[in-house]
Design a protein around this motif. Sequence first.
Motif, PDB file in Angstrom:
ATOM      1  N   PHE A 118       0.911  -1.204   0.057  1.00 40.93           N
ATOM      2  CA  PHE A 118       0.063  -0.007   0.050  1.00 40.93           C
ATOM      3  C   PHE A 118       0.712   1.347   0.044  1.00 40.93           C
ATOM      4  CE2 PHE A 118      -2.501   3.235   2.084  1.00 40.93           C
ATOM      5  CZ  PHE A 118      -3.622   3.292   1.404  1.00 40.93           C
ATOM      6  N   ILE A 119       1.947   1.189   1.081  1.00 39.75           N
ATOM      7  CA  ILE A 119       2.890   2.474   0.912  1.00 39.75           C
ATOM      8  C   ILE A 119       3.578   2.548  -0.585  1.00 39.75           C
ATOM      9  CG2 ILE A 119       4.862   3.058   1.906  1.00 39.75           C
ATOM     10  CD1 ILE A 119       3.959   1.589   4.486  1.00 39.75           C
ATOM     11  N   ASP A 169       3.403   5.627  -6.227  1.00 44.74           N
ATOM     12  CA  ASP A 169       3.372   5.290  -7.700  1.00 44.74           C
ATOM     13  C   ASP A 169       1.822   6.447  -7.925  1.00 44.74           C
ATOM     14  OD1 ASP A 169       5.052   3.299  -7.906  1.00 44.74           O
ATOM     15  OD2 ASP A 169       3.606   1.763  -7.818  1.00 44.74           O
ATOM     16  N   GLU A 170       1.133   6.660  -6.976  1.00 45.83           N
ATOM     17  CA  GLU A 170       0.255   7.551  -7.414  1.00 45.83           C
ATOM     18  C   GLU A 170       0.627   8.645  -7.218  1.00 45.83           C
ATOM     19  OE1 GLU A 170      -3.340   7.174  -4.831  1.00 45.83           O
ATOM     20  OE2 GLU A 170      -3.437   5.041  -5.002  1.00 45.83           O
ATOM     21  N   GLN A 171       1.666   9.234  -6.324  1.00 47.25           N
ATOM     22  CA  GLN A 171       2.200  10.461  -6.141  1.00 47.25           C
ATOM     23  C   GLN A 171       2.948  10.635  -7.564  1.00 47.25           C
ATOM     24  OE1 GLN A 171       1.519  12.433  -3.649  1.00 47.25           O
ATOM     25  NE2 GLN A 171       2.978  13.904  -3.484  1.00 47.25           N
ATOM     26  N   THR A 172       3.701   9.844  -7.887  1.00 46.94           N
ATOM     27  CA  THR A 172       4.748  10.056  -9.053  1.00 46.94           C
ATOM     28  C   THR A 172       3.597  10.363 -10.225  1.00 46.94           C
ATOM     29  OG1 THR A 172       6.104   8.579  -8.446  1.00 46.94           O
ATOM     30  CG2 THR A 172       6.235   8.785 -10.705  1.00 46.94           C
ATOM     31  N   ASP A 222       7.471  14.570   1.782  1.00 47.39           N
ATOM     32  CA  ASP A 222       8.179  13.774   0.550  1.00 47.39           C
ATOM     33  C   ASP A 222       9.019  12.741   1.272  1.00 47.39           C
ATOM     34  OD1 ASP A 222       8.576  13.929  -2.107  1.00 47.39           O
ATOM     35  OD2 ASP A 222      10.776  13.967  -1.583  1.00 47.39           O
ATOM     36  N   GLU A 223       9.351  12.884   2.417  1.00 53.40           N
ATOM     37  CA  GLU A 223      10.202  11.619   2.885  1.00 53.40           C
ATOM     38  C   GLU A 223       9.358  10.530   3.307  1.00 53.40           C
ATOM     39  OE1 GLU A 223      13.483  14.651   5.448  1.00 53.40           O
ATOM     40  OE2 GLU A 223      11.927  13.463   6.798  1.00 53.40           O
ATOM     41  N   LEU A 224       8.023  10.325   3.331  1.00 59.67           N
ATOM     42  CA  LEU A 224       7.401   9.225   3.614  1.00 59.67           C
ATOM     43  C   LEU A 224       7.118   8.511   2.218  1.00 59.67           C
ATOM     44  CD1 LEU A 224       4.537  10.917   5.637  1.00 59.67           C
ATOM     45  CD2 LEU A 224       6.791  10.238   6.380  1.00 59.67           C
ATOM     46  N   ARG A 225       7.681   8.821   1.171  1.00 64.70           N
ATOM     47  CA  ARG A 225       7.391   8.405  -0.043  1.00 64.70           C
ATOM     48  C   ARG A 225       8.218   6.911  -0.056  1.00 64.70           C
ATOM     49  NH1 ARG A 225       7.309  12.002  -5.381  1.00 64.70           N
ATOM     50  NH2 ARG A 225       6.897   9.825  -6.125  1.00 64.70           N
ATOM     51  N   TRP A 226       7.992   5.753  -0.807  1.00 63.56           N
ATOM     52  CA  TRP A 226       8.634   4.638  -0.706  1.00 63.56           C
ATOM     53  C   TRP A 226       9.842   4.768  -1.450  1.00 63.56           C
ATOM     54  CZ3 TRP A 226       7.732  -0.582   0.608  1.00 63.56           C
ATOM     55  CH2 TRP A 226       8.678  -1.614  -0.214  1.00 63.56           C
ATOM     56  N   SER A 227       9.840   5.692  -2.584  1.00 59.59           N
ATOM     57  CA  SER A 227      11.307   5.875  -3.281  1.00 59.59           C
ATOM     58  C   SER A 227      12.281   6.431  -2.522  1.00 59.59           C
ATOM     59  CB  SER A 227      10.976   6.767  -4.601  1.00 59.59           C
ATOM     60  OG  SER A 227      10.208   8.018  -4.084  1.00 59.59           O
ATOM     61  N   VAL A 265      11.398   6.146  10.103  1.00 53.59           N
ATOM     62  CA  VAL A 265      10.382   6.946   9.432  1.00 53.59           C
ATOM     63  C   VAL A 265       9.140   6.126   9.096  1.00 53.59           C
ATOM     64  CG1 VAL A 265       9.833   7.956   7.031  1.00 53.59           C
ATOM     65  CG2 VAL A 265      12.114   8.193   8.218  1.00 53.59           C
ATOM     66  N   VAL A 266       9.364   4.589   8.733  1.00 49.66           N
ATOM     67  CA  VAL A 266       8.248   3.977   8.691  1.00 49.66           C
ATOM     68  C   VAL A 266       7.053   3.693   9.867  1.00 49.66           C
ATOM     69  CG1 VAL A 266       7.486   1.611   7.790  1.00 49.66           C
ATOM     70  CG2 VAL A 266       9.212   2.624   6.748  1.00 49.66           C
ATOM     71  N   GLY A 267       7.784   3.496  10.771  1.00 46.35           N
ATOM     72  CA  GLY A 267       7.103   3.245  12.173  1.00 46.35           C
ATOM     73  C   GLY A 267       6.573   4.377  12.775  1.00 46.35           C
TER      74      GLY A 267
END
Length: 514
Positions: free
Chosen positions: A37-38, A43-46, A76-81, A94-96
């Motif tokens: 999901f993350i 991908d949606e943000q991109t 922006d730091e929350l993005r998978w990339s 960051v993830v937790g």
Amino acid sequence: MITGEIKSKVDAVWDAFWTGGISNPLEVMEQITYLLFIRRLDDEQTKALNQQNLLGVTVENKPFPDGNDEEGRPYDELRWSRIKNMSAEEAFDVVGQRVFPFIKSMRGDDSTYAHFMKDARLTIPNAGMLQRVIDRLDQVPMGDLDTKGDIYEYLLAKIASAGQNGQFRTPRHIIQLMVEMTAPKPGDTIVDPASGTCGFLVAATEYMRANHADAIGSGDGKRHYHHEMFHGFDFDNTMLRIGSMNLLLHGVEQPDVRYRDSLAEANTGDAGAYSLILANPPFAGSLDYENTAKDLQQIIKTKKTELLFLALFLRLLKPGGRAAVIVPDGVLFGSSKAHKTLRKILVEDQKLDAVVKLPSGVFKPYAGVSTAILFFTKTDSGGTDNVWFYDVQADGYSLDDKRNALLDEDKLGVTAVLDEAEHQKNNLPDVLRRWAVRDSSERERARTEQSFCVPKEDIAAQGYDLSLNRYKEIVHEEIEHRTPEAILDELERIEKEIGDGMAQLREMLAGGAA
């Protein structure tokens, strides 16, 4: 169909959990679901940012807002990339501490997927393990719609422990058979009241994309497909989360997947709301009257869950709606008043189309129960003329706990083209082919065949018994036995041979002793 290379990458993700100490398959699946999901949000943000750059306008409702959070940290730091390139310790923090709280509160209540992320919780215990999982998950290709759907299905097949508490995953090829036979069409509203991983709904999406791509590709058809066509209920939040993600990865934007104990609540608001039911409800024994929806008790007085589910299906279907549901064999011949009453309702008040008997090993290793698929249409005015029976004896896999494939992969499933020898190992293509002619040539088949039709009057005369063996005629092979005199001659000859052999042996022993 995913390749062996992709399967190896998916296996590597799974192994990272097991070697890290998380061995509960449902927990592994849940954590992978969160991470997927993350990744999808990224991908949606991109996609939104590309659209923003192309059009030169700000795109609203992006997954991640522009700017910083209340503590001045960039969203922006929350993005998978970004996360996948952080150090292990930084990514774990960051993830937790930031990503999970963010996804639990994002988008309010307007998204099915965000709704089930509300109680999301990271249970991966340390930074090193999270980094290994992220690294391996990032190598799994998730760009193509069919591929990512198949990958999630491959992951779901690993949930061996889902066989507990009456829950087990319906084999994919049995689901495909039921979907192909009911042939969903544009405008249908499809429900699975015990949806689990949403396997039936996912198969219906695949059928729609393969057969009605134009109708669901734009306009009202597209809106109906993404927002109104698919409905799933369950009372297990983990399954709801997994099921909704399964639909998401198969390209459905906003399915109606929600918490509901279908048998325990009087949900009369959606009575007659659906045109197609696809289900394999749990056969969990008996319920207390106090815990059973009173509106279902009005249809049939029983505590048996399998009968209550059938009553529920009749209530949910709109007139003309059709159903394909798996039931235990007992439903077909049970002698209680409730069993007989429900079968009579199906035959006399509705239109019972078919009874497809399945081999008893279909659900192994989870369960060895004998089952059948009932196909019926809600009419409230009868309509049963002939009921089509099919005795499935092979589904392409061994019927023991191993469930090994008996044919090459292209010969398995429902749409394979098989010769007679292959048919003996996989009956499903023949089921689909004969179902299509059940109102014509199948009427002429003798009851000694694998499929045949039975007039309603014959079923009524048998007390509405729907077990296939009640109507199938067995042809006994004629065997010619030898005469008693010939058998006695044979015995006499054998006895003489034994006597001669023993005499020779005695002579040999006597000679050796000398």
